[in-house]
Design an enzyme around this catalytic site. Structure first.
Site, PDB file in Angstrom:
ATOM      1  N   HIS A  88       0.827  -1.196   0.000  1.00 46.07           N
ATOM      2  CA  HIS A  88       0.000   0.000   0.000  1.00 46.07           C
ATOM      3  C   HIS A  88       0.872   1.260   0.000  1.00 46.07           C
ATOM      4  O   HIS A  88       0.573   2.247  -0.696  1.00 46.07           O
ATOM      5  CB  HIS A  88      -0.909  -0.043   1.231  1.00 46.07           C
ATOM      6  N   GLU A  91       2.095   1.681  -3.460  1.00 47.58           N
ATOM      7  CA  GLU A  91       1.027   2.188  -4.332  1.00 47.58           C
ATOM      8  C   GLU A  91       0.996   3.712  -4.312  1.00 47.58           C
ATOM      9  O   GLU A  91       0.848   4.370  -5.348  1.00 47.58           O
ATOM     10  CB  GLU A  91      -0.321   1.621  -3.880  1.00 47.58           C
ATOM     11  N   HIS A  92       1.134   4.299  -3.125  1.00 44.87           N
ATOM     12  CA  HIS A  92       1.171   5.759  -3.014  1.00 44.87           C
ATOM     13  C   HIS A  92       2.392   6.341  -3.726  1.00 44.87           C
ATOM     14  O   HIS A  92       2.299   7.344  -4.429  1.00 44.87           O
ATOM     15  CB  HIS A  92       1.220   6.165  -1.536  1.00 44.87           C
ATOM     16  N   GLU A 168      -4.346   8.291   6.932  1.00 45.73           N
ATOM     17  CA  GLU A 168      -5.330   7.376   6.349  1.00 45.73           C
ATOM     18  C   GLU A 168      -5.699   6.275   7.338  1.00 45.73           C
ATOM     19  O   GLU A 168      -6.872   5.904   7.477  1.00 45.73           O
ATOM     20  CB  GLU A 168      -4.753   6.781   5.068  1.00 45.73           C
TER      21      GLU A 168
END
Length: 463
Positions: A88, A91-92, A168
């Site tokens: 994740h 991904e950013h 997040e």
């Protein structure tokens, strides 16, 4: 980027079969074949490059848009415990700049033609995609391939995105209706990677270094685990040529001959925790409940029957759970059932959100409905309705290029093959009442685990 790290059901029926062996690439030449020519869609073609990367397209000339996606067979279950959230995090970072483009260039070039880019991380894969007008597909291919293959992962960007991801995670913790699904995965799978948060935790994200993320990136992002998928008004040969040109000179170019990685095996074992209750005390206005347990993996032939059963029990406003809990008694606004399917395991679960004072009553009603279905099965009318819902959602879900692209990418990456829409519809229609009732007796009689978020003590709701 959208980071879909809440637990959700896999889209209903995907291609069938146990994990196939990797297809040969044909030596140093790319191999292309027509996979499907579907009256409900367009012509699907697949090219396997010499380096093991696969490119699938669905040509739909009537559309004026194209969605282009890059699917990487790496997700949160592939991370070591100390690297929880690396997929994740990556991904950013892949949208933060390459040797050719800055982060602003990546977003501005696509937005300048009215397109959009996004990405999400799941437990078994990561997807990066762009949706553009058909005439702007070459630009989308060049930008997305550059971002996925050649990101620089600058130290400053790592620190910036670390802060974003920690926010997040905090935001996710403030959404109990989402958090309870992750809590349920934890209580079902325990220490297995499928039980961990896709986002990682504060404890894993805070110390993660640029070196660790870059090592994960370069080890894991390899052509044999990558599927490129595109759907819309396009020409397959042209897309293949443009993809190869975009990846040339990057670590994902054609330098090393290889075969596609086989799909994850359905034959390995995932140890589930013994049924238990996990309560996360929180001063919420509602109680959030998820009750469920182990079910079918995504290669299981019985998944079509389970899809029908899921619709009958909690798949819509006519479902048993909705009628009993909401319509007849008004005990909850939201109540539904869902399935999550992975390579070698899966879950069936029911969610409900209700006033804390009504939680015991709602839970008792859910258990009663599941017990009744296990003992007595469903009716012929419910079978007809459940199959209709499944077929309708499948076909209506293919009304745009994004969903068509996702069907190609997931089918190839997770199953190693693609079942036609007609075959999927046939498989759903062939489900019998006995098959549904058999799977109901098997799965709904299995002891289930409970996850709860709300204003309760940790010892509440003993099994």
């Amino acid at each position: 980027m959208s980071s879909a790290f809440t637990t959700g059901g896999e889209p209903a029926p995907q291609p069938t079969g146990s994990a196939p062996a990797a297809r040969p690439t044909g030596g140093s030449r790319a191999v292309t074949r027509t996979v499907d020519s579907d009256p409900l869609g367009g012509t699907v073609r697949r090219t396997t490059l010499p380096n093991g990367m696969r490119i699938l397209t669905e040509a739909v000339p009537a559309m004026r848009s194209v969605t282009f996606g890059i699917w990487v067979g790496v997700g949160s279950r592939d991370e070591a415990p100390q690297l929880g959230g690396a997929s994740h995090f990556l991904e950013h970072l892949l949208f933060k700049g390459t040797r050719k483009r800055s982060a602003l260039d990546i977003s501005a070039q696509i937005e300048a033609v009215g397109g959009e880019t996004n990405a999400y991380t799941a437990k078994e894969y990561t997807c990066y995609y762009a949706r553009v007008l058909d005439e702007d597909l070459p630009l989308a291919i060049d930008v997305m391939c550059d971002a996925v293959a050649d990101s620089v992962l600058a130290e400053a960007d790592v620190e910036t995105e670390r802060g974003v991801i920690l926010e997040e995670i905090a935001m996710h913790a403030d959404e109990p209706g989402d958090e309870v699904h992750d809590l349920h995965a934890e209580v079902v799978y325990g220490d297995h990677p499928l039980g961990r948060l896709i986002s990682g935790t504060v404890e894993t994200i805070t110390p993660m270094t640029r070196k660790q993320i870059n090592s994960f990136y370069r080890r894991r992002y390899a052509p044999p685990v990558i599927v490129v998928a595109a759907a819309g008004n396009l020409d397959h040969a042209t897309v293949v040529k443009q993809v190869r040109e975009a990846f040339a000179g990057t670590p994902l170019g054609d330098a090393v001959a290889a075969s596609p990685e086989p799909t994850r095996s359905p034959h390995s074992r995932v140890k589930h925790r013994a049924p238990a209750t996990l309560v996360r005390p929180d001063d919420t206005e509602q109680a959030h409940l998820v009750l469920g347990g182990p079910a079918l993996h995504r290669h299981d032939e019985r998944r079509f029957a389970l899809g029908v059963l899921n619709n009958v029990l909690g798949g819509g406003m006519s479902s048993r759970l909705f009628q009993q809990v909401r319509e007849k008694r008004g005990l909850a606004y939201s109540v539904y059932s869902y399935t999550s399917q992975y390579a070698e395991t899966g879950t069936f679960a029911v969610y409900a959100g209700c006033a804390p004072a009504k939680a015991e009553e709602v839970l008792a009603l859910i258990r009663q409905e599941l017990s009744d279905a296990a003992a007595h099965g469903i009716t012929a009318e419910e079978l007809r309705r459940g199959k209709g819902m499944l077929k309708g959602s499948l076909v209506l879900g293919l009304e745009d290029t994004g969903s068509r692209m996702s069907r190609l990418g997931k089918g190839e990456l997770l199953h190693g093959d693609l079942m036609s829409v007609d075959e999927l519809l046939r498989r759903i229609e062939s489900v019998t009442l006995d098959e549904v009732n058999h799977i109901a007796a098997k799965i709904l009689n299995t002891p289930m685990s409970l996850a709860v978020v709300g204003p309760f003590e940790e010892t509440a709701f003993p099994l």
